[in-house]
Design an enzyme around this catalytic site. Structure first.
Site, PDB file in Angstrom:
ATOM      1  N   GLU A 150      -4.298  -8.627   5.924  1.00  0.00           N
ATOM      2  CA  GLU A 150      -4.742  -7.952   7.143  1.00  0.00           C
ATOM      3  C   GLU A 150      -5.786  -6.905   6.790  1.00  0.00           C
ATOM      4  O   GLU A 150      -5.498  -5.949   6.061  1.00  0.00           O
ATOM      5  CB  GLU A 150      -3.562  -7.267   7.843  1.00  0.00           C
ATOM      6  CG  GLU A 150      -3.978  -6.528   9.106  1.00  0.00           C
ATOM      7  CD  GLU A 150      -3.313  -5.173   9.282  1.00  0.00           C
ATOM      8  OE1 GLU A 150      -3.274  -4.690  10.425  1.00  0.00           O
ATOM      9  OE2 GLU A 150      -2.841  -4.584   8.285  1.00  0.00           O
ATOM     10  N   ASP A 158       0.176  -6.585   4.661  1.00  0.00           N
ATOM     11  CA  ASP A 158      -0.175  -5.489   5.559  1.00  0.00           C
ATOM     12  C   ASP A 158      -1.168  -4.537   4.883  1.00  0.00           C
ATOM     13  O   ASP A 158      -1.164  -4.373   3.668  1.00  0.00           O
ATOM     14  CB  ASP A 158       1.114  -4.741   5.928  1.00  0.00           C
ATOM     15  CG  ASP A 158       0.871  -3.581   6.857  1.00  0.00           C
ATOM     16  OD1 ASP A 158       0.476  -3.828   8.007  1.00  0.00           O
ATOM     17  OD2 ASP A 158       1.081  -2.424   6.437  1.00  0.00           O
ATOM     18  N   ASN A 198       0.795  -1.219   0.000  1.00  0.00           N
ATOM     19  CA  ASN A 198       0.000   0.000   0.000  1.00  0.00           C
ATOM     20  C   ASN A 198       0.829   1.272   0.000  1.00  0.00           C
ATOM     21  O   ASN A 198       0.419   2.288  -0.555  1.00  0.00           O
ATOM     22  CB  ASN A 198      -0.921  -0.003   1.226  1.00  0.00           C
ATOM     23  CG  ASN A 198      -1.685   1.298   1.375  1.00  0.00           C
ATOM     24  OD1 ASN A 198      -2.539   1.606   0.557  1.00  0.00           O
ATOM     25  ND2 ASN A 198      -1.359   2.082   2.400  1.00  0.00           N
ATOM     26  N   ASP A 219       1.460   6.880  -0.205  1.00  0.00           N
ATOM     27  CA  ASP A 219       0.482   5.897  -0.663  1.00  0.00           C
ATOM     28  C   ASP A 219       0.669   5.598  -2.150  1.00  0.00           C
ATOM     29  O   ASP A 219       0.487   6.463  -3.003  1.00  0.00           O
ATOM     30  CB  ASP A 219      -0.936   6.413  -0.419  1.00  0.00           C
ATOM     31  CG  ASP A 219      -1.958   5.308  -0.417  1.00  0.00           C
ATOM     32  OD1 ASP A 219      -1.995   4.544   0.551  1.00  0.00           O
ATOM     33  OD2 ASP A 219      -2.717   5.200  -1.406  1.00  0.00           O
ATOM     34  N   HIS A 257      -6.345  -1.005   2.142  1.00  0.00           N
ATOM     35  CA  HIS A 257      -6.026   0.336   1.657  1.00  0.00           C
ATOM     36  C   HIS A 257      -5.593   0.383   0.196  1.00  0.00           C
ATOM     37  O   HIS A 257      -5.280   1.460  -0.315  1.00  0.00           O
ATOM     38  CB  HIS A 257      -4.948   0.966   2.548  1.00  0.00           C
ATOM     39  CG  HIS A 257      -5.436   1.272   3.932  1.00  0.00           C
ATOM     40  ND1 HIS A 257      -6.135   2.418   4.238  1.00  0.00           N
ATOM     41  CD2 HIS A 257      -5.364   0.572   5.088  1.00  0.00           C
ATOM     42  CE1 HIS A 257      -6.444   2.420   5.520  1.00  0.00           C
ATOM     43  NE2 HIS A 257      -5.989   1.298   6.059  1.00  0.00           N
TER      44      HIS A 257
END
Length: 709
Positions: free
Chosen positions: A344, A310, A179, A279, A314
């Site tokens: 996650e 992870d 991400n 990002d 997002h």
């Protein structure tokens, strides 16, 4: 295989069609081969047999003090090292985690001796060493995806770590980030926070607005920094701080500013900066390819066995269906069979998690819903019904391939805090804390899922909170507060090392649970039937698909002894106690079994004889709109207490039969996506029950696909 009702299925479909009016003509009679494939029983996920130890490398063992400062000199703001502060590097490294790779006294050998089969480590890659008043000891601020962080060691030391793990029979699971990267890019314009597309749309290098989602998997529009939503700025040596070099292009980031977690919609979640971290513009095909290439390199060079992803929520919705096939191809090239993948998504609501598996393509997710229920139950705060509900909700995640949905299960972690703290907070009691902790871990190992234990929980670490306050050192700590912190089942560690603790009750309990799970595969891969979920009592049956033996696990979260009577699938048989207080056990002719479970304890028993064969019956089948989601539910009811698997298949007019799902545990359900059908379209649906003796029974219906809620 013997089929009951196969010869009559065409007539049954025709009868079902006449009962609903304007139905499609009945399908031609299926062949044995067709239904042998469609009705194949579920298969176990490769994750199901794993027992995972999750560790922050910086906090486990210091094998090489020479790398404590990552090759830098000066103040901690330059080196990132301060062993006395909870937010900085403490000196743990790959050499320390590896250990001597012999015996059972240190490093990975100690982890294997605890009964684990896999070790999951935080990202080992090169970091933006310091951001704000903290350092990147945790591994989630990556700037160099091509080499280990210098605080942790060299790639040669990483290779030695993986080699040692494999020699000890441990799989290696890498924590990876797709991400974001470490915070290097500064953004100008706006108020400093997130700027959404409704305020400032994306524009190409000619200033023309566009929507990124339209270009996923296609040639992306050209971009220019001056047309980004907030203009990115990078100065000095930071212009080349990231590796591979393509990461230094500021248009490969969303450049929209920091997420506001209190009012963030889906677009904000996917395009905003997570705590200031840069990002990545994951809608871009070149970003997808670049992220696949860097992680594929690690997999191929070192034969990594799996990844934990992870912040999976997002990235954009299409990312994983583009990225994961490339990762799996790398694993195949490396000769890694059964490559493990889990994501996650920090959410305890099952309904919010369903799209990440059904739509976005993640195979499984860390089980936050079950974590919440297990801790609530073991603490005495909640009853058992929530656990039964989460187990039943597995059906929403089942796929047509028939691989049983098996998430990694856990009790606490590096973000929310340790299980000892969570139990302490929710029970309000220190007197029963050890017994509740033992109970929680019994449930973790004896219920479905791949148990994940957070490092330090095996020696009773509690901590004072989540994040930095839940990331204690296993080696002698320099943090004064950690020396005096209370522990579950033992006094504070003081100046000692948790790595030398051998006689802790939690350590012994985890080893015993691991041995049980190893000796009895049904506890890993067997079907589950919830027998009782009432208040402080939870009782489940697990079934061995090979030997057809039944296990019963009973959990008592109450403070008084519980006597429970359950109806099993195994009548008139003696049962052996595998865990808990010894007692004489014999099930009645009707299969009723009575167990006495002490307060805050677990009893696990196994029938001495296999489940007897019974005359198979046809399942009943109903197709209707699901009550909780926009899906359509095909639900089969089978009048039997014994382990049966039910597969669901459908046929559209003019099409072939195709499988929807295969379910090995009641309730038996498969789900249709109504958006894949015409409104009111009538389809043939069949439920195929497979019995332990190999017999298959079928029930067909013709159903109009309901409109979604």
């Amino acid at each position: 295989m013997r089929w009951v009702g196969l010869a009559a299925i065409a007539a049954a479909c025709a009868a079902a069609g006449s009962a609903v009016g304007a139905a499609p003509p009945p399908p031609p009679p299926p062949t044995n081969a067709q239904f042998a494939t469609l009705g194949a029983p579920p298969t176990a996920s490769p994750l199901a047999s794993e027992r995972v130890y999750f560790v922050l490398t910086d906090r486990y063992a210091n094998g090489n003090p020479a790398n404590d400062r990552g090759g830098a000199t000066g103040a901690r703001t330059a080196t990132g090292f301060d062993a006395a502060d909870v937010g900085w590097f403490h000196g743990g490294d790959l050499a320390g985690l590896r250990g001597s790779c012999a015996g059972s006294s240190d490093g990975l050998a100690r982890i294997a001796d605890l009964g684990f089969t896999a070790v999951w480590i935080t990202p080992p890659f090169g970091q933006r060493t310091v951001q704000g008043d903290s350092a990147a000891y945790h591994g989630y601020w990556i700037t160099d995806f091509t080499a280990p962080d210098r605080h942790l060691g060299t790639e040669q030391e990483f290779a030695a770590f993986v080699d040692c793990a494999h020699r000890l029979g441990l799989k290696v699971i890498l924590d990876v980030v797709v991400n974001h990267t470490g915070d290097v890019v500064s953004l100008t314009g706006g108020s400093g926070g997130y700027v959404g597309p409704e305020q400032v749309p994306y524009r190409d290098c000619r200033g023309k607005p566009f929507r990124p989602a339209r270009y996923v998997g296609r040639t992306f529009p050209c971009l220019a920094p001056r047309f980004m939503p907030r203009v990115p700025v990078v100065t000095g040596s930071d212009r080349t701080a990231k590796r591979p070099a393509w990461l230094n292009d500021t248009t490969r980031y969303h450049d929209r500013g920091d997420i506001d977690f209190t009012s963030c919609n889906t677009t904000c979640t996917e395009q905003g900066d997570f705590f200031g971290l840069d990002d990545l513009f994951t809608e871009r095909e070149d970003v997808v390819r670049g992220l696949a290439d860097v992680y594929a390199g690690w997999i191929e060079r070192h034969k990594i066995d799996g990844i934990r992803i992870d912040t999976a929520r997002h990235v954009n919705a299409a990312f994983f269906r583009q990225w994961l096939p490339r990762i799996r191809a790398a694993a195949r090239r490396a000769g890694v069979r059964d490559f493990l993948v889990f994501g996650e998504v920090f959410n305890t609501d099952t309904l919010e998690l369903i799209p990440y598996v059904r739509d976005r393509g993640l195979p499984t997710l860390l089980d936050f819903p079950l974590q919440d229920q297990l801790v609530g139950f073991a603490s005495g705060e909640r009853g058992a019904r929530g656990i039964a509900s989460v187990l039943g909700d597995d059906d929403y995640f089942q796929r047509a391939d028939g691989v049983t949905y098996t998430p990694p299960t856990f009790l606490g972690n590096h973000d929310m805090g340790r299980v000892g703290l969570l139990l302490r907070q929710r029970s309000g009691s220190d007197e029963t804390l050890l017994r509740r902790d033992l109970l929680a871990h019994s449930m973790l190992y004896l219920l479905r899922g791949a148990p994940v234990v957070y490092y330090g929980d095996e020696v009773g670490m509690i901590g004072a909170g989540g994040d930095k306050l839940a990331r204690q050192d296993m080696f002698p700590t320099g943090v004064a507060a950690w020396r005096s912190e209370p522990r579950v089942g033992s006094p504070p560690i003081g100046t000692g090392s948790s790595l030398t603790v051998r006689d802790h009750p939690l350590t012994a309990h985890l080893k015993r649970l691991a041995a049980l799970r190893e000796a009895h595969p049904a506890l890993s891969t067997g079907a589950t039937a919830v027998r009782i979920a009432d208040g402080a009592r939870l009782v489940v049956s697990r079934f061995d698909p090979q030997s057809r033996h039944e296990y019963v696990a009973a959990f008592n979260a109450g403070t008084t002894r519980a006597t429970v009577t359950v109806t099993t699938a195994t009548p008139e048989k003696e049962w052996d106690v595998l865990l808990g207080a010894a007692q004489s056990l014999l099930s009645s002719p009707a299969g009723r079994l009575t167990l006495s479970v002490p307060p805050l304890e677990t009893v696990l028993v196994r029938a001495r004889a296999a489940v007897p064969a019974r005359a198979p019956v046809r399942p009943s089948l109903v197709v209707r709109a699901d009550e909780l989601t926009n899906l359509v539910q095909a639900r089969a009811t089978v009048a039997s207490l014994e382990p049966v698997s039910v597969a669901f298949a459908l046929k559209r007019t003019g099409g072939a039969w195709r499988r929807i799902a295969a379910d090995g545990s009641p309730p038996y359900r498969g789900f249709l996506e109504p958006r894949q059908f015409h409104r009111g379209e009538r389809v043939h649906v069949v439920a195929i029950a497979r019995w332990p003796d190999g017999t298959a029974t079928l029930s067909p219906v013709v159903a109009a696909v309901p409109r979604p809620r």
